[in-house]
Scaffold this motif. Structure first.
Motif, PDB file in Angstrom:
ATOM      1  N   ALA A 261     -13.310  53.093 -44.487  1.00  0.00           N
ATOM      2  CA  ALA A 261     -11.703  54.216 -44.194  1.00  0.00           C
ATOM      3  C   ALA A 261     -12.333  54.416 -43.325  1.00  0.00           C
ATOM      4  N   ASP A 262     -12.662  54.262 -42.258  1.00  0.00           N
ATOM      5  CA  ASP A 262     -11.934  53.798 -40.462  1.00  0.00           C
ATOM      6  C   ASP A 262     -11.271  52.806 -40.236  1.00  0.00           C
ATOM      7  N   GLY A 263     -10.252  51.639 -41.550  1.00  0.00           N
ATOM      8  CA  GLY A 263      -8.914  51.226 -41.072  1.00  0.00           C
ATOM      9  C   GLY A 263      -9.182  50.617 -41.405  1.00  0.00           C
ATOM     10  N   LEU A 264     -10.257  49.562 -42.081  1.00  0.00           N
ATOM     11  CA  LEU A 264     -10.581  48.171 -41.391  1.00  0.00           C
ATOM     12  C   LEU A 264      -9.477  47.498 -42.207  1.00  0.00           C
ATOM     13  N   ARG A 265      -8.735  45.712 -42.014  1.00  0.00           N
ATOM     14  CA  ARG A 265      -8.250  45.565 -43.497  1.00  0.00           C
ATOM     15  C   ARG A 265      -8.620  44.163 -44.068  1.00  0.00           C
ATOM     16  N   LEU A 266      -8.632  43.512 -45.108  1.00  0.00           N
ATOM     17  CA  LEU A 266      -9.507  42.271 -45.174  1.00  0.00           C
ATOM     18  C   LEU A 266      -9.030  41.271 -43.830  1.00  0.00           C
ATOM     19  N   LYS A 267      -7.909  41.566 -43.864  1.00  0.00           N
ATOM     20  CA  LYS A 267      -7.512  40.089 -42.500  1.00  0.00           C
ATOM     21  C   LYS A 267      -7.646  40.313 -41.311  1.00  0.00           C
ATOM     22  N   ASP A 268      -8.835  41.212 -41.324  1.00  0.00           N
ATOM     23  CA  ASP A 268      -9.515  41.473 -39.836  1.00  0.00           C
ATOM     24  C   ASP A 268     -10.640  40.746 -40.045  1.00  0.00           C
ATOM     25  N   VAL A 269     -10.948  40.614 -41.948  1.00  0.00           N
ATOM     26  CA  VAL A 269     -12.308  39.862 -41.993  1.00  0.00           C
ATOM     27  C   VAL A 269     -12.608  39.123 -42.519  1.00  0.00           C
ATOM     28  N   ALA A 270     -10.568  38.419 -42.811  1.00  0.00           N
ATOM     29  CA  ALA A 270     -10.926  36.677 -43.361  1.00  0.00           C
ATOM     30  C   ALA A 270     -10.071  36.121 -43.573  1.00  0.00           C
TER      31      ALA A 270
END
Length: 371
Positions: A261-270
């Protein structure tokens, strides 16, 4: 002195020559009826490589379990499966093998077993295992009952043209669908080329930095990509079925998928990419990359006729599909050719036997009319 036979006693004759000589028209009609029956049977009997009715009482069960090692496959898949299979009536032997990513079992049944009923019983046992004992990520189970009709009628090698971006898509939509429209063809399978897939490759360092687990990633993907029935809606006497659909339409949508919910997206970790999976086997024809097309006929179809129709469709492919103009097509195996060769050999053997029979009869009888 032995008594001489009575000259007035009528000679004894066999009944078969008597009927043949005394009723020539009846014998001729019977002969014509037999010939007519043979012609009708010849035109209606299915032509196939192996006759039906001699199917072996075997069955195989294959369970894909991606990402598992042989020890896990044996403990979680094979042992429960063996226990369930031995409860089926008529089982003689069960032979199972656990390997990386899959389990396979071969089952031999007694000769008195009805394979139609047994197939349904084994399928029921497998469904119970999926619901109660097997891991939840078992998606598909493959049951195969050994039958000569299940063997491919033809194996066709197709040399892949240079510069094709997606060979699987081209062959599936330009070749497979064209062949499956041929009369008598039940199915066509591709080997040697793989369908492109979407790969999500997590970065362990970035996941540790953002404190994200693989379970969170998988749950986010499951929630965002689904299609399920949502009941029905009635409007003015009409019944409308309602479905809730949420499907990804591009790589960008997957990359921008919220993980937290804090805005972290999939492209940030994968890393998200679209490409072919790693090839663990390859097919080559004349030193070039190739695909293998396995063609199966319908159970009641004439093998020779299906083979001829498929060959005609293969000859038309380069003219109808510009993308396949430079593709090489080679028929590697054809049951129709084997059957025709056997029929030709049988015909030649019969003719040779007939000629020798006439010569031998003429040699002894010395009369052409009697021969």
């Amino acid at each position: 002195m032995p008594s001489s036979p009575d000259r007035n006693e009528a000679p004894r004759h066999s009944w078969l020559p008597g009927i043949s000589v005394g009723r020539p028209i009846t014998v001729l009609m019977l002969f014509c009826a037999l010939v007519l029956l043979g012609v009708v049977a010849l035109n209606r009997l299915p032509v196939q490589l192996t006759p039906s009715g001699f199917d072996p009482a075997f069955m195989s069960v294959r369970v894909p379990y991606p990402g598992a090692n042989p020890a896990e496959v044996e403990e979680e898949i094979v042992r429960p499966l063996e226990t369930a299979l031995f409860t089926v009536r008529g089982v003689d032997e069960v032979n199972c093998r656990a390997s990386n990513d899959s389990a396979r079992c071969w089952i031999r049944f007694a000769s008195f077993v009805d394979m139609e009923e047994t197939y349904n019983i084994v399928a029921d046992r497998v469904e119970r295992l999926r619901a109660t004992e097997w891991p939840d990520d078992i998606e598909r189970v493959y049951l195969r009952r050994f039958n000569p009709d299940n063997d491919p009628t033809m194996h066709v090698g197709i040399v892949l043209p240079q510069g094709l971006d997606d060979p699987f898509w081209v062959l599936q939509h330009r070749v497979v669908q064209r062949i499956e429209r041929v009369a008598g063809v039940a199915q066509a399978d591709l080997e040697g080329v793989q369908e492109k897939q979407i790969f999500i490759e997590p970065d362990q360092d970035l996941m540790a930095t953002h404190r994200v687990s693989l379970w969170q990633l998988s749950q986010s993907l499951r929630r965002a990509n689904f299609a399920l029935a949502s009941g029905d809606l009635r409007d003015g006497g009409r019944k409308l079925l309602v479905r809730s659909v949420a499907r990804f339409e591009s790589l960008e949508q997957i990359e921008n998928l919220p993980v937290r919910a804090d805005g972290l997206r999939l492209k940030d970790v994968a890393r998200v990419r679209y490409g072919e999976p790693v090839r663990d086997r390859a097919s080559r024809l004349d030193g070039r990359d190739a695909a293998i097309l396995e063609i199966f006929k319908e159970s009641e179809a004439n093998t020779v006729a299906v083979s001829a129709a498929v060959r005609e469709a293969l000859e038309q492919l380069p003219r109808e599909e510009p993308l396949l103009a430079s593709a090489g097509v080679d028929v590697l195996f054809d049951q129709g050719e084997v059957i025709q060769g056997s029929i030709r050999q049988l015909r030649d053997t019969g003719l040779i036997g007939a000629v020798f029979a006439v010569l031998i009869l003429y040699f002894f009888l010395r009369r052409l009319r009697v021969t």
